[in-house]
Design a protein around this motif. Structure first.
Motif, short mmCIF file in Angstrom:
data_model
loop_
_atom_site.label_atom_id
_atom_site.label_comp_id
_atom_site.label_asym_id
_atom_site.label_seq_id
_atom_site.Cartn_x
_atom_site.Cartn_y
_atom_site.Cartn_z
N ARG A 216 0.87 -1.18 0.00
CA ARG A 216 0.00 0.00 0.00
C ARG A 216 0.91 1.23 0.00
O ARG A 216 2.11 1.09 0.20
N PRO A 217 0.34 2.41 -0.19
CA PRO A 217 1.20 3.60 -0.11
C PRO A 217 1.95 3.62 1.22
O PRO A 217 1.37 3.35 2.27
N PRO A 218 3.24 3.90 1.19
CA PRO A 218 4.02 3.89 2.42
C PRO A 218 3.56 4.96 3.39
O PRO A 218 3.06 6.01 2.99
N ARG A 219 3.73 4.67 4.68
CA ARG A 219 3.37 5.61 5.74
C ARG A 219 4.63 6.11 6.42
O ARG A 219 5.58 5.35 6.61
N PHE A 220 4.60 7.37 6.81
CA PHE A 220 5.75 7.97 7.48
C PHE A 220 6.14 7.18 8.72
O PHE A 220 7.31 6.90 8.95
N LYS A 221 5.15 6.78 9.50
CA LYS A 221 5.44 6.09 10.77
C LYS A 221 6.16 4.77 10.56
O LYS A 221 6.84 4.29 11.46
N ASP A 222 6.04 4.16 9.37
CA ASP A 222 6.74 2.90 9.09
C ASP A 222 8.18 3.11 8.63
O ASP A 222 8.96 2.16 8.62
N SER A 223 8.52 4.33 8.22
CA SER A 223 9.84 4.60 7.66
C SER A 223 10.66 5.60 8.46
O SER A 223 11.79 5.90 8.10
N VAL A 224 10.09 6.14 9.53
CA VAL A 224 10.72 7.24 10.25
C VAL A 224 11.96 6.80 11.06
O VAL A 224 12.02 5.69 11.56
N PHE A 225 12.94 7.71 11.10
CA PHE A 225 14.07 7.58 12.02
C PHE A 225 14.31 8.97 12.60
O PHE A 225 13.98 9.98 11.99
N THR A 226 14.85 9.00 13.81
CA THR A 226 15.14 10.28 14.47
C THR A 226 16.61 10.60 14.31
O THR A 226 17.47 9.77 14.61
N HIS A 227 16.88 11.80 13.81
CA HIS A 227 18.26 12.25 13.62
C HIS A 227 18.56 13.37 14.61
O HIS A 227 17.77 14.32 14.74
N GLY A 228 19.66 13.25 15.31
CA GLY A 228 20.09 14.28 16.25
C GLY A 228 21.31 15.01 15.72
O GLY A 228 21.54 15.08 14.51
N ALA A 229 22.12 15.52 16.62
CA ALA A 229 23.32 16.25 16.21
C ALA A 229 24.46 15.31 15.83
O ALA A 229 25.39 15.71 15.14
N ALA A 230 24.38 14.06 16.26
CA ALA A 230 25.45 13.09 15.98
C ALA A 230 25.33 12.55 14.56
O ALA A 230 24.25 12.54 13.96
N ASP A 231 26.44 12.09 14.02
CA ASP A 231 26.44 11.45 12.70
C ASP A 231 25.68 10.14 12.77
O ASP A 231 25.65 9.47 13.80
N GLN A 232 25.07 9.77 11.65
CA GLN A 232 24.22 8.59 11.62
C GLN A 232 24.42 7.85 10.29
O GLN A 232 24.58 8.47 9.24
N LYS A 233 24.37 6.52 10.36
CA LYS A 233 24.49 5.69 9.16
C LYS A 233 23.32 4.72 9.12
O LYS A 233 22.89 4.22 10.16
N MET A 234 22.83 4.44 7.92
CA MET A 234 21.77 3.44 7.76
C MET A 234 21.78 2.91 6.34
O MET A 234 22.45 3.48 5.46
N ALA A 235 21.04 1.84 6.13
CA ALA A 235 20.93 1.24 4.81
C ALA A 235 19.48 1.24 4.36
O ALA A 235 18.56 1.12 5.17
N VAL A 236 19.31 1.39 3.05
CA VAL A 236 18.00 1.27 2.40
C VAL A 236 18.17 0.23 1.30
O VAL A 236 19.02 0.40 0.42
N LYS A 237 17.39 -0.83 1.36
CA LYS A 237 17.48 -1.89 0.37
C LYS A 237 16.48 -1.64 -0.76
O LYS A 237 15.30 -1.42 -0.51
N LEU A 238 16.98 -1.68 -2.00
CA LEU A 238 16.12 -1.51 -3.16
C LEU A 238 15.43 -2.81 -3.51
O LEU A 238 15.98 -3.90 -3.30
N GLY A 239 14.25 -2.70 -4.06
CA GLY A 239 13.50 -3.85 -4.55
C GLY A 239 12.64 -3.43 -5.72
O GLY A 239 12.56 -2.24 -6.06
N ASN A 240 11.99 -4.41 -6.32
CA ASN A 240 11.18 -4.13 -7.50
C ASN A 240 10.04 -5.14 -7.56
O ASN A 240 10.25 -6.33 -7.34
N TYR A 241 8.86 -4.66 -7.89
CA TYR A 241 7.69 -5.54 -8.00
C TYR A 241 7.81 -6.50 -9.17
O TYR A 241 7.12 -7.51 -9.23
N PHE A 242 8.67 -6.19 -10.14
CA PHE A 242 8.80 -7.01 -11.33
C PHE A 242 9.96 -7.99 -11.24
O PHE A 242 10.33 -8.63 -12.21
N GLY A 243 10.58 -8.10 -10.07
CA GLY A 243 11.64 -9.08 -9.87
C GLY A 243 12.95 -8.49 -10.06
O GLY A 243 13.99 -8.81 -10.04
#
Length: 142
Positions: free
Chosen positions: A115-142
């Protein structure tokens, strides 16, 4: 409906990054990049601009495997990271019958949303410190 939201977000991905002296760095590693074609587009969106015209966006040349996009001086706050592989270099998340054809991903999601993505499902809190994260790509067509 999901594609309409992602298409709008993709069209605004080249926004100028916001600058704040008190903000830390956010490093997004986009994984599961399937080719070297085109660019990887990444946005950091606050709640008010989620899937809309985000103030913080950048891109990097695509590289098979993973690509890292770094945002400097990101103001503290709650954000969602959105990424897609603009394989054909047209600056948009292309779709077929409303379904994204190009690979995409969002922070906090383990798979593709049904369904359309919701902010609450994707949110992260960023402060003054440096931050690292990963986002995995995908595709509905394989």
């Amino acid at each position: 409906m999901l594609a309409r939201h992602l298409m709008f977000a993709a069209a605004t991905c080249l926004a100028t990054p916001a600058i704040a002296a008190d903000g830390g760095t956010v490093e997004i590693t986009v994984t599961n990049v399937r080719s070297d074609a085109g660019a990887i587009m990444v946005q950091l969106c606050d709640r008010a601009h989620f899937l809309g015209k985000c103030a913080i966006g950048s891109h990097a040349p695509a590289q098979k495997g993973s690509v890292t996009v770094t945002f400097h001086n990101v103001p503290p706050g709650d954000y969602a990271a959105l990424a897609f592989h603009d394989a054909n270099g047209d600056g948009a998340l292309n779709r077929w019958l409303g379904i994204p054809k190009e690979d995409f991903g969002l922070s906090g999601l383990k798979g593709l949303p049904l369904r359309p993505p919701r902010f609450k499902d994707s949110v992260f809190t960023h402060g003054a410190a440096d931050q690292k994260m990963a986002v995995k790509l995908g595709n509905y067509f394989g």
